[in-house]
Design a protein around this motif. Structure first.
Motif, PDB file in Angstrom:
ATOM      1  N   THR A 157      -3.477   3.323  -5.467  1.00  0.00           N
ATOM      2  CA  THR A 157      -3.512   4.482  -4.569  1.00  0.00           C
ATOM      3  C   THR A 157      -4.913   5.079  -4.524  1.00  0.00           C
ATOM      4  O   THR A 157      -5.678   5.013  -5.489  1.00  0.00           O
ATOM      5  CB  THR A 157      -2.479   5.536  -4.993  1.00  0.00           C
ATOM      6  OG1 THR A 157      -2.232   6.415  -3.887  1.00  0.00           O
ATOM      7  CG2 THR A 157      -2.936   6.340  -6.196  1.00  0.00           C
ATOM      8  N   GLY A 158      -5.262   5.643  -3.386  1.00  0.00           N
ATOM      9  CA  GLY A 158      -6.601   6.167  -3.165  1.00  0.00           C
ATOM     10  C   GLY A 158      -6.815   7.538  -3.794  1.00  0.00           C
ATOM     11  O   GLY A 158      -5.907   8.115  -4.398  1.00  0.00           O
ATOM     12  N   PRO A 159      -8.030   8.074  -3.648  1.00  0.00           N
ATOM     13  CA  PRO A 159      -8.367   9.387  -4.223  1.00  0.00           C
ATOM     14  C   PRO A 159      -7.732  10.524  -3.431  1.00  0.00           C
ATOM     15  O   PRO A 159      -8.341  11.085  -2.518  1.00  0.00           O
ATOM     16  CB  PRO A 159      -9.897   9.411  -4.154  1.00  0.00           C
ATOM     17  CG  PRO A 159     -10.245   8.506  -3.019  1.00  0.00           C
ATOM     18  CD  PRO A 159      -9.189   7.433  -2.992  1.00  0.00           C
ATOM     19  N   ALA A 175      -3.939  10.335  -9.707  1.00  0.00           N
ATOM     20  CA  ALA A 175      -4.004   9.042  -9.019  1.00  0.00           C
ATOM     21  C   ALA A 175      -4.546   7.966  -9.964  1.00  0.00           C
ATOM     22  O   ALA A 175      -4.045   6.836  -9.994  1.00  0.00           O
ATOM     23  CB  ALA A 175      -4.890   9.149  -7.779  1.00  0.00           C
ATOM     24  N   LYS A 176      -5.549   8.312 -10.756  1.00  0.00           N
ATOM     25  CA  LYS A 176      -6.110   7.352 -11.722  1.00  0.00           C
ATOM     26  C   LYS A 176      -5.079   6.960 -12.781  1.00  0.00           C
ATOM     27  O   LYS A 176      -5.012   5.793 -13.194  1.00  0.00           O
ATOM     28  CB  LYS A 176      -7.339   7.948 -12.390  1.00  0.00           C
ATOM     29  CG  LYS A 176      -8.544   8.075 -11.477  1.00  0.00           C
ATOM     30  CD  LYS A 176      -9.696   8.776 -12.205  1.00  0.00           C
ATOM     31  CE  LYS A 176     -10.894   8.984 -11.306  1.00  0.00           C
ATOM     32  NZ  LYS A 176     -11.981   9.726 -11.994  1.00  0.00           N
ATOM     33  N   ASP A 177      -4.278   7.924 -13.219  1.00  0.00           N
ATOM     34  CA  ASP A 177      -3.233   7.641 -14.200  1.00  0.00           C
ATOM     35  C   ASP A 177      -2.221   6.654 -13.622  1.00  0.00           C
ATOM     36  O   ASP A 177      -1.829   5.670 -14.272  1.00  0.00           O
ATOM     37  CB  ASP A 177      -2.546   8.941 -14.615  1.00  0.00           C
ATOM     38  CG  ASP A 177      -1.513   8.739 -15.710  1.00  0.00           C
ATOM     39  OD1 ASP A 177      -1.687   7.837 -16.546  1.00  0.00           O
ATOM     40  OD2 ASP A 177      -0.517   9.500 -15.728  1.00  0.00           O
ATOM     41  N   ASP A 197       0.870  -1.177   0.000  1.00  0.00           N
ATOM     42  CA  ASP A 197       0.000   0.000   0.000  1.00  0.00           C
ATOM     43  C   ASP A 197       0.905   1.225   0.000  1.00  0.00           C
ATOM     44  O   ASP A 197       1.258   1.767   1.045  1.00  0.00           O
ATOM     45  CB  ASP A 197      -0.921  -0.008   1.226  1.00  0.00           C
ATOM     46  CG  ASP A 197      -2.053   0.999   1.101  1.00  0.00           C
ATOM     47  OD1 ASP A 197      -1.853   2.028   0.432  1.00  0.00           O
ATOM     48  OD2 ASP A 197      -3.142   0.756   1.669  1.00  0.00           O
ATOM     49  N   ILE A 198       1.298   1.650  -1.180  1.00  0.00           N
ATOM     50  CA  ILE A 198       2.256   2.741  -1.309  1.00  0.00           C
ATOM     51  C   ILE A 198       2.046   3.430  -2.668  1.00  0.00           C
ATOM     52  O   ILE A 198       1.541   2.818  -3.601  1.00  0.00           O
ATOM     53  CB  ILE A 198       3.707   2.215  -1.174  1.00  0.00           C
ATOM     54  CG1 ILE A 198       4.696   3.363  -0.979  1.00  0.00           C
ATOM     55  CG2 ILE A 198       4.090   1.317  -2.348  1.00  0.00           C
ATOM     56  CD1 ILE A 198       6.095   2.899  -0.552  1.00  0.00           C
ATOM     57  N   MET A 207      -8.263   0.145  -4.488  1.00  0.00           N
ATOM     58  CA  MET A 207      -8.533   0.927  -3.287  1.00  0.00           C
ATOM     59  C   MET A 207      -9.177   2.264  -3.623  1.00  0.00           C
ATOM     60  O   MET A 207      -9.969   2.797  -2.845  1.00  0.00           O
ATOM     61  CB  MET A 207      -7.234   1.151  -2.517  1.00  0.00           C
ATOM     62  CG  MET A 207      -6.631  -0.101  -1.942  1.00  0.00           C
ATOM     63  SD  MET A 207      -7.631  -0.819  -0.625  1.00  0.00           S
ATOM     64  CE  MET A 207      -7.327   0.338   0.690  1.00  0.00           C
ATOM     65  N   PHE A 208      -8.819   2.824  -4.766  1.00  0.00           N
ATOM     66  CA  PHE A 208      -9.391   4.107  -5.178  1.00  0.00           C
ATOM     67  C   PHE A 208     -10.916   4.006  -5.200  1.00  0.00           C
ATOM     68  O   PHE A 208     -11.626   4.836  -4.608  1.00  0.00           O
ATOM     69  CB  PHE A 208      -8.866   4.510  -6.557  1.00  0.00           C
ATOM     70  CG  PHE A 208      -9.300   5.890  -7.008  1.00  0.00           C
ATOM     71  CD1 PHE A 208     -10.599   6.124  -7.456  1.00  0.00           C
ATOM     72  CD2 PHE A 208      -8.414   6.954  -6.987  1.00  0.00           C
ATOM     73  CE1 PHE A 208     -11.006   7.388  -7.867  1.00  0.00           C
ATOM     74  CE2 PHE A 208      -8.807   8.227  -7.383  1.00  0.00           C
ATOM     75  CZ  PHE A 208     -10.105   8.439  -7.820  1.00  0.00           C
TER      76      PHE A 208
END
Length: 385
Positions: free
Chosen positions: A224-226, A262-264, A175-176, A290-291
């Motif tokens: 990665t999250g939003p 983050a989406k990219d 988770d990074i 997770m996003f």
């Protein structure tokens, strides 16, 4: 001759059916992971930075542990709920030397950590524990524990360290990336981020390959999250005010261009995971969205019993001034004391950056059953290729 052909067809159909059933039975059998080895940043740090630098203080840890235990939350993190779900103890931070047990794995995650090296010191928001360093720590841990088990008197080691064969039967969780994206946002803004994000993901891929070389076979990888939905990123808590700009915010008040970065990153990471499956057919790679899980919570905060997702339980974040949970400061001649809210379980955000235990548990419940995974497997089945 026709009867023989018919009989042969029936036999083949039955054989095929039994083969499918055997495969289903095989894939439905839980993996029985003997250990967890986790790599990440503050979203899954269970005490590394607290042991290495300044120890965490209350109100961190107030909800579950009733004391500060090095977690950036009021209680448990997603990695804690993963361990509980798999029937394993909560993970000890690798460098925490007091009261630790590594019998069922170790946690190498450290707050502020990044995939790629940063030109920052700890006091500038950086960390010495980049992902590359965490993996080197893992290799040292595996090598040294292996030497213990070669000694004649092994009884004292079996209680505190994983057995050599447990490393092959472990799940390796990640988770990074959030801090890497934040760095790209600070350096590049909306433009010129593509190349940098590609470089980060390529570097991430190399670290997976290193761990595979060291014996890892089951990979559970969070995207990665939003980041644009973190309250500290929102204009209402930030000196920069772009609310009037069309398309700057989405329906939840999240900053669109930050979430787009983050989406990219996530799209590129998923492509890498697909390639790794081809490169290493002896390993299993689960990509966890997770996003989407976190964004679902943010979008339905009130329906799920939480307050508005922009609200922060602990800390002072007003007019562009940030005093994080547990700290005090003087702003414009006024003394600011950061206390926590009365009921953290009603909040998604603990300190403006990290999630509360209640939010972490909500998210964990959504990802553990495979609903947000590719392939869509229960985590206890993640070893199946």
């Amino acid at each position: 001759m026709g009867s023989l052909t018919h009989f042969t067809t029936i036999v083949l159909l039955i054989s095929g059916f039994l083969s499918i059933q055997a495969e289903e039975n095989k894939s439905s059998k839980p993996c029985e992971f003997k250990a967890i080895f986790n790599f990440g940043d503050s979203n899954s740090d269970t005490g590394c930075m607290s042991a290495a630098f300044y120890p965490a203080i209350l109100p961190y840890g107030r909800t579950f542990f009733h004391e500060a235990v090095g977690r950036a939350s009021d209680g448990r993190l997603i990695i804690d709920f993963i361990a509980k779900h798999l029937g394993l103890p909560l993970l000890s931070a690798y460098i925490n030397s007091i009261g630790t047990s590594y019998r069922h794995g170790a946690n190498f995650a450290a707050g502020s950590s990044t995939i790629r090296r940063q030109n920052k010191t700890f006091f500038d928001g950086g960390t010495p524990f980049t992902l590359e360093v965490q993996i080197e720590q893992f290799y040292q841990f595996k090598t040294r524990t292996g030497k213990f088990f070669l000694k004649a008197n092994k009884s004292s080691y079996t209680r505190h360290f994983p057995r050599p064969e447990d490393f092959d039967k472990a799940i390796y969780t990640f988770d990074i990336g959030q801090n890497d994206i934040a760095d790209v946002i600070n350096k590049f803004g909306k433009e010129d981020s593509q190349a940098s994000i590609s470089n980060i993901v390529d570097y991430f891929a190399k670290q997976f390959q290193s761990l595979h070389y060291f014996g890892a076979r089951t990979f559970w990888i969070h995207n990665t999250g939003p980041i644009g939905c973190l309250p500290v990123a929102m204009p209402m808590h930030n000196a920069k005010n772009h609310i009037s700009e069309a398309g700057y915010l989405d329906k939840n008040g999240c900053v669109n261009y930050q979430n787009d970065m983050a989406k990219d990153f996530n799209e590129k990471l998923k492509d890498v995971v697909v390639k790794l499956r081809t490169m290493f057919p002896d390993a299993s790679f689960t990509y966890v969205d997770m996003f989407s899980a976190k964004y679902e919570l943010i979008s339905n905060a009130n329906k799920q019993g939480f307050v508005e997702p922009s609200r922060i339980c602990c800390g002072y974040h007003e007019f562009g001034y940030h005093v994080y949970c547990g700290n005090n400061a003087t702003i414009n001649g006024k003394q600011i004391f950061t206390s926590s809210c009365e009921d953290p379980s009603k909040y998604i955000s603990w300190d403006g950056v990290h999630y509360t235990e209640a939010a972490n548990q909500w998210i964990a419940n959504r990802i553990l059953d495979g609903s947000f995974s590719d392939p869509p497997l229960l985590i206890e089945h993640a070893c199946h290729i």
